[in-house]
Design an enzyme around this catalytic site. Sequence first.
Site, PDB file in Angstrom:
ATOM      1  N   TYR A 145     -14.526  18.614 -14.816  1.00  0.00           N
ATOM      2  CA  TYR A 145     -15.078  17.275 -15.040  1.00  0.00           C
ATOM      3  C   TYR A 145     -16.271  17.073 -14.101  1.00  0.00           C
ATOM      4  CZ  TYR A 145     -14.995  12.199 -15.663  1.00  0.00           C
ATOM      5  OH  TYR A 145     -15.316  10.903 -15.940  1.00  0.00           O
ATOM      6  N   ASP A 169      -6.132  20.083 -13.752  1.00  0.00           N
ATOM      7  CA  ASP A 169      -6.384  18.804 -14.398  1.00  0.00           C
ATOM      8  C   ASP A 169      -6.049  19.005 -15.872  1.00  0.00           C
ATOM      9  OD1 ASP A 169      -7.540  16.728 -15.863  1.00  0.00           O
ATOM     10  OD2 ASP A 169      -9.221  16.479 -14.477  1.00  0.00           O
ATOM     11  N   LYS A 226      -6.855   8.178 -20.060  1.00  0.00           N
ATOM     12  CA  LYS A 226      -7.073   8.774 -21.373  1.00  0.00           C
ATOM     13  C   LYS A 226      -5.789   8.684 -22.218  1.00  0.00           C
ATOM     14  CE  LYS A 226     -11.001   9.566 -19.413  1.00  0.00           C
ATOM     15  NZ  LYS A 226     -11.337  10.826 -18.772  1.00  0.00           N
ATOM     16  N   ARG A 254       0.823  -1.217   0.000  1.00  0.00           N
ATOM     17  CA  ARG A 254       0.000   0.000   0.000  1.00  0.00           C
ATOM     18  C   ARG A 254       0.855   1.263   0.000  1.00  0.00           C
ATOM     19  NH1 ARG A 254      -2.196   1.177   4.430  1.00  0.00           N
ATOM     20  NH2 ARG A 254      -2.651  -0.973   5.017  1.00  0.00           N
TER      21      ARG A 254
HETATM   22  C1  LIG Z   1     -11.925  11.081 -17.464  1.00  0.00           C
HETATM   23  C2  LIG Z   1     -11.565  12.322 -16.742  1.00  0.00           C
HETATM   24  C3  LIG Z   1     -11.450  12.341 -15.344  1.00  0.00           C
HETATM   25  C4  LIG Z   1     -11.726  11.128 -14.503  1.00  0.00           C
HETATM   26  O1  LIG Z   1     -10.749  10.169 -14.680  1.00  0.00           O
HETATM   27  P1  LIG Z   1     -11.003   8.582 -14.476  1.00  0.00           P
HETATM   28  O2  LIG Z   1      -9.721   7.990 -14.881  1.00  0.00           O
HETATM   29  O3  LIG Z   1     -12.161   8.230 -15.357  1.00  0.00           O
HETATM   30  O4  LIG Z   1     -11.344   8.398 -13.030  1.00  0.00           O
HETATM   31  C5  LIG Z   1     -11.062  13.521 -14.748  1.00  0.00           C
HETATM   32  N1  LIG Z   1     -10.811  14.638 -15.464  1.00  0.00           N
HETATM   33  C6  LIG Z   1     -10.931  14.660 -16.807  1.00  0.00           C
HETATM   34  C7  LIG Z   1     -10.650  15.917 -17.537  1.00  0.00           C
HETATM   35  C8  LIG Z   1     -11.304  13.509 -17.493  1.00  0.00           C
HETATM   36  O5  LIG Z   1     -11.419  13.528 -18.822  1.00  0.00           O
END
Ligand SMILES: *Cc1c(COP(=O)(O)O)cnc(C)c1O
Length: 425
Positions: free
Chosen positions: A144, A216, A241, A91
């Site tokens: 998001y 982000d 992504k 962990r």
């Molecule tokens: C998909 C996404 C998230 C969430 O990420 P996960 O890997 O699905 O938990 C957060 N911010 C943005 C901009 C995203 O496209």
Amino acid sequence: MSSSLVHESAAVADRRNGAQPDTSDADCPPAQPGPSTLSVHGGEARDKAFHSVTTPIVQTSTYTFRDTAALVEYMEEHMFWDEPQRDEYGRYGNPTVRAVEARLAALENGDDALLTPSGMSAITGTLLVFLSAGSHLVCTIDCYRRTRDFIQTILSRYGVEATVVPSADLQAIEDAIQPNTRLIFSESPTNPFMRCLDLEGLADIGRRRGIRTAIDSTFATPLNLRPLDYGIDLVIHSVTKYLAGHNDVMAGAVIGKNGLTAPLRQMHGILGSVIDPQTAYLVGRGLKTLGLRIERQNANGLAVAQYLENHPRVRRVWYPGLSSHPDHAIAAAQLRGFGGVVSFEIEGDGEQTGRFIDALRIPYIGPSLGGVESLVEQVQLVSYYDADPEKLDALGVSPSLVRLACGIEDAADIIADLEQALTMS
Ligand SMILES: *Cc1c(COP(=O)(O)O)cnc(C)c1O
């Protein structure tokens, strides 16, 4: 250093991988390796176990100590904040995970990265670490959706207040600051309209007002934008992504400088949201081709956006590489490429839009973006099925809004597919 791509985290990664430090500096490294070189080699130990060229998957939940003296030595190191030279329990760390973290840190020009099991776990962890009861947060309306949900429905239960301000508006962000504001959280570019924030301006507000800034940067990737270089404190990714890039794993990351990731690492060791080494390996494998993939996706995004903008059945296109985009100037100044996601509105109602999407043969219908396969969605159906019309209006999401996340197919084929679908539907 044993790596020719010297990076602070590389030394740590080397030690954790059990490599012997090589003190010769005979092979002088390039001062600033390019992003494709970093995608392949950044932060990676040169000598790996069993002379393997790939980082081995260390499939273990715990790590053993030769004898009590070794255990005591480890504990001493740990207590006195020296970077421990080995792992203790799954962990708290894993060598396969660390190797990927070192590469992410190198790519973002950070000191350290934390790899998490999803983008949301990176986001919720960051918010939990830097906010506490009585503190206040500023975020933008186009964050998001699940980030906003977490802020508005969960953090609020723990006494954290938030002000949600319009997209890409630095003045609105600064005006929302209160004496108890501890964090400014935004995205750039945002979904689905690819709004871009002036990160230099945002970092300046953060510095002047003594508030941490987090971005982000999922849509940009470090190939197109490095927020830390503009003075942003923390960069967050949905690694699911572009970074992993193959629509086959879920992961997230937080990258920072100046020890900011240390409290996050501790928090994740308590919250228990740890990524498993097999998944981390797939992320590391995906990252190897990041430079090539993003180059292709930037080119596909731009070609598709330009094609759509000139099509008579397309009402409007949102792509930061087009001069028609509201943030084109800042995007052109700060982004190295404009990414693979193009949003557009076609003539006609929601049903017609559905027929257009159904006529497409290359992109799959589905949420997500950034992988090698193109994906398409009618934004309202995928992200806002349960939202009332007023809210959709506020967000500017109409039933004919389409988001196309280009994969790495040939641009000519994607465009030919769009052409036939626009003609057919
Ligand atoms: C998909 C996404 C998230 C969430 O990420 P996960 O890997 O699905 O938990 C957060 N911010 C943005 C901009 C995203 O496209």
